[in-house]
Design a protein around this motif. Structure first.
Motif, short mmCIF file in Angstrom:
data_model
loop_
_atom_site.label_atom_id
_atom_site.label_comp_id
_atom_site.label_asym_id
_atom_site.label_seq_id
_atom_site.Cartn_x
_atom_site.Cartn_y
_atom_site.Cartn_z
N LEU A 46 44.58 -43.80 -29.25
CA LEU A 46 43.47 -44.63 -28.79
C LEU A 46 43.93 -46.04 -28.42
N PHE A 47 44.87 -46.58 -29.16
CA PHE A 47 45.39 -47.91 -28.84
C PHE A 47 46.11 -47.93 -27.49
N THR A 48 46.79 -46.86 -27.15
CA THR A 48 47.63 -46.85 -25.95
C THR A 48 46.94 -46.27 -24.73
N LYS A 49 45.72 -45.78 -24.88
CA LYS A 49 44.98 -45.20 -23.75
C LYS A 49 44.30 -46.30 -22.96
N PRO A 50 44.59 -46.47 -21.67
CA PRO A 50 43.94 -47.53 -20.88
C PRO A 50 42.42 -47.40 -20.92
N LEU A 51 41.77 -48.54 -20.91
CA LEU A 51 40.31 -48.59 -20.96
C LEU A 51 39.74 -48.89 -19.58
N HIS A 52 38.45 -48.63 -19.41
CA HIS A 52 37.86 -48.64 -18.07
C HIS A 52 36.56 -49.42 -18.01
N GLU A 53 36.29 -49.90 -16.82
CA GLU A 53 35.02 -50.51 -16.46
C GLU A 53 34.15 -49.45 -15.80
N ILE A 54 33.03 -49.86 -15.23
CA ILE A 54 32.16 -48.95 -14.50
C ILE A 54 31.70 -49.60 -13.20
N ARG A 55 31.61 -48.82 -12.16
CA ARG A 55 30.96 -49.24 -10.92
C ARG A 55 29.91 -48.19 -10.60
N ILE A 56 28.68 -48.61 -10.53
CA ILE A 56 27.55 -47.71 -10.30
C ILE A 56 27.02 -47.98 -8.90
N TYR A 57 27.01 -46.97 -8.06
CA TYR A 57 26.58 -47.14 -6.66
C TYR A 57 25.27 -46.41 -6.43
N ARG A 58 24.32 -47.14 -5.88
CA ARG A 58 23.05 -46.54 -5.50
C ARG A 58 23.25 -45.79 -4.19
N LEU A 59 22.68 -44.58 -4.08
CA LEU A 59 22.83 -43.76 -2.88
C LEU A 59 21.59 -43.86 -2.01
N ASP A 60 21.81 -43.82 -0.68
CA ASP A 60 20.67 -43.79 0.22
C ASP A 60 20.16 -42.36 0.36
N ALA A 61 19.19 -42.16 1.23
CA ALA A 61 18.57 -40.85 1.38
C ALA A 61 19.54 -39.79 1.86
N ASN A 62 20.65 -40.23 2.51
CA ASN A 62 21.65 -39.29 3.01
C ASN A 62 22.82 -39.10 2.04
N GLY A 63 22.72 -39.70 0.85
CA GLY A 63 23.78 -39.55 -0.14
C GLY A 63 24.94 -40.50 0.04
N ASN A 64 24.76 -41.56 0.83
CA ASN A 64 25.83 -42.53 1.05
C ASN A 64 25.66 -43.73 0.12
N ARG A 65 26.79 -44.30 -0.31
CA ARG A 65 26.76 -45.44 -1.20
C ARG A 65 26.22 -46.68 -0.50
#
Length: 663
Positions: A581-600
């Motif tokens: 657990l100490f050596t496993k890289p940690l991560h952020e999050i990016r949450i993208y809203r999708l339009d009606a066609n499924g595009n970010r």
């Protein structure tokens, strides 16, 4: 404990009769130097009950709390060294010392308040200890021994009260030794109140001698006939937070949980010395010399002693329960359990610390509001994606969306934050379509923390540093946008609460082969927030027969339930030697809203408007770059990081203190 809180604050702001017993504490030659200019002495302190009580209250002010200035690595609680939180502030101790691998023997010895280490062995900074500054454990130890050895001299105090105060002093002292034990291993054991100038040359004790000594202090507390099991409800408004026999029994179980774990209790030491420059170095300072699995039986026995004693006292300590079986009820019960002090109807906290609410009305004082919350707002403690995934679903299943990250990986636009463990929403700000009544945030009844949303870190909003990972912390802060709403009641930061007692017993039961008993204890905690039985909702883990999987789930549950309270996630990683657990890289999050066609939707204002359809999402989880931890670099890790370095200044005093291996 409002009056007790006032006493502690007053002692920090005045130079009354108590300073003679709070001398600067130096181990070695001049073990206790008398502070210059002090005319009063110990006879004065124990000449009157009021003075003696106030002296004990000053020791209460030195109980460990990760949210007071002296314990925050110049702006960050120690949880940011775990996998759950990360520190983004460049002036903080983590980015300056721990993350780049720069921690050294001098980290504890700064005198300007910019403390870099996560715990101080003995030195003091220039901060006022009674106002949340760093304080030597030995200053507290000396106060406690002085009380224990002299309280019988107090003429206007009953024998029962003298016994009660002795029990409290023993418990405070045991807790301070335990704080140091889990950071350094074996300690120098002070077994009396030394006279001013009297030398101490007993040197460093082994890890085993240290844990047995801590246990002996706890036993002394338990043996005191006047040490009550709980503060009576009629007195709790004034004395919430005073230690009790229950505090001592709970501490005993927690101490032996750490002792029984693999860090010290192992067939081999976690690390050996490459050289022994002082000649006093000994692996048994950081190792019990063998593995003894029966220590888990000892931990289990002390858990059972607590629960038996609690039952004999009418089961006074209980989990706070929800008043309604919905998100609002579950969140309210959990918040009441971890955040607020005990009152006449809620008795979950067994041992807690009371940080100063404010010393500068929201400015940069050393109190709870002026320091801890402001530092967290500036990126001092930001949740990781790993913490988010720790929380499962509302029905009791573990987080099921591990393969959802990346472009095109979520074709159905699943909202992975919907229908989750209610404790997630009390811990982290995540997108949420509908907040329960009374849980609005910044006046909104929803959370739109995706890219372009109002709570997105790139939006033009104040305090955006606290969402540097894409997440923002909610636990403890609550809605700080709402003026003083987060200071609506007095705070009690748990050292041990009832939920942890069930989790300690669950771990001890699992380690001793009672897997069903461990699962039952887990369910007591999880059912408070409406989760189904973990073994039934996650059948692939085979938790009724797979001990390793069950222990892993207990550790995960500890993170969900008591994370960010007393640094327990970090200490769980340490005591279990979780290099993975100490050596496993940690991560952020990016949450993208999708339009009606499924595009970010990545540009422009994407703020949610009440009444709009709730969007669909895609997610990315980039690795954390700001404050990259050297532990993540292949080949860098060394087991020296499990314990901290001891102050070089202390070692050079020549009384037999040694450095931990690798430092």
């Amino acid at each position: 404990m409002k009056r007790l809180f006032i006493y502690i604050l007053a002692l920090g702001l005045t130079s009354g009769i108590f300073t003679a017993c709070v001398d600067d504490f130096n181990v070695g030659n001049a073990f206790l130097e008398k502070a210059p200019g002090v005319e009063t002495n110990i006879d004065t302190v124990f000449s009157k009950a009021e003075y003696t009580r106030n002296f004990l209250w000053s020791a209460y002010g030195q109980l460990y709390c990760t949210y007071t200035a002296g314990n925050m690595m110049n702006g960050a609680p120690i949880d940011v060294l775990s996998d759950s939180y990360h520190c983004y502030v460049g002036w903080g101790g983590p980015i300056q010392s721990y993350y780049p691998g720069n921690l050294n023997e001098n980290a504890q010895d700064t005198e300007d308040g910019n403390f870099q280490g996560k715990f101080s062995y003995s030195t003091k900074s220039g901060l006022d200890s009674d106002a949340g500054g760093r304080v030597s454990i030995y200053e507290t130890v000396r106060k406690c021994w002085q009380i224990i050895e002299n309280i019988d001299r107090v003429p206007d105090m009953s024998d029962s009260e003298k016994s009660r105060l002795r029990g409290e002093a023993y418990t405070i002292m045991a807790s301070r030794y335990y704080d140091a034990f889990r950071n350094f291993g074996g300690l120098c054991l002070v077994k009396k109140a030394y006279e001013v100038g009297e030398d101490f040359f007993d040197g460093r004790s082994t890890a085993w001698q240290t844990v047995e000594f801590i246990d002996s202090l706890i036993q002394c507390a338990i043996n005191e006939p006047g040490y009550i099991w709980n503060v009576p409800d009629a007195d709790i408004g004034q004395w919430s937070g005073r230690l009790t026999r229950a505090s001592a029994r709970a501490l005993r179980a927690k101490v032996w949980m750490f002792a029984a774990s693999p860090l010290f209790n192992n067939a081999a030491p976690y690390m050996t010395y490459s050289n022994k420059p002082t000649g006093f170095e000994n692996e048994e300072h950081i190792w019990f010399g063998k593995e003894d699995h029966s220590l888990w039986n000892r931990c289990l026995q002390y858990c059972n002693d607590f629960f038996d004693d609690n039952a004999a006292n009418g089961n006074y300590y209980q989990l706070v329960q929800p008043t309604s079986q919905d998100e609002a009820g579950y969140r309210t019960a959990y918040r009441r359990a971890y955040r607020y002090r005990n009152d006449a109807t809620h008795h979950e906290k067994i041992f807690d610390a009371h940080p100063t609410l404010t010393l500068s009305d929201g400015g940069w004082g050393w109190g709870w509001r002026g320091f801890a919350l402001d530092c967290m707002r500036q990126g001092g403690q930001v949740p990781t994606n790993e913490l988010m995934e720790c929380f499962g679903m509302q029905d009791g299943r573990n987080f099921p969306y591990s393969d959802i990250y990346g472009a095109g990986k979520n074709p159905d636009g699943i909202d992975m934050f919907a229908d989750r463990d209610p404790r997630l929403y009390e811990t982290i700000i995540v997108p949420q379509k509908s907040l329960p009544a009374g849980f609005d945030y910044a006046g909104m009844t929803y959370m739109d923390s995706w890219v372009g949303g109002f709570l997105d870190k790139n939006s033009n909003v104040n305090n955006k540093d606290d969402v540097a990972s894409g997440y923002s912390k909610f636990k403890w802060l609550l809605d700080y946008w709402g003026g003083n709403r987060y200071d609506d009641e007095y705070i009690g930061v748990p050292y041990i609460r009832m939920a942890e007692m069930y989790l300690i017993r669950a771990e001890a039961r699992a380690e001793t082969g009672d897997l069903q008993g461990a699962l039952d204890d887990l369910h007591v905690v999880r059912s408070r927030v409406g989760l189904g039985r973990i073994e039934e909702m996650n059948p692939s883990l085979n938790l009724t027969s797979n001990k390793e999987n069950l222990i892993e789930e207990i550790l995960r549950e500890r993170n969900c339930e008591i994370g960010a309270e007393c640094g327990d996630r970090l200490y769980d990683m340490v005591r279990r030697k979780r290099q993975d657990l100490f050596t496993k890289p940690l991560h952020e999050i990016r949450i993208y809203r999708l339009d009606a066609n499924g595009n970010r939707l990545t540009e422009g204002d994407q703020q949610y408007k009440a009444g709009d359809p709730w969007p669909k999402f895609e997610y990315e989880k980039p690795e954390i770059v700001v404050g990259h931890r050297r532990w993540w670099d292949p080949g860098y890790w060394t087991n020296k990081w499990y314990l901290d370095p001891v102050s070089r200044i202390e070692i050079q005093k020549g009384y037999g203190l040694t450095q931990n291996p690798g430092w």
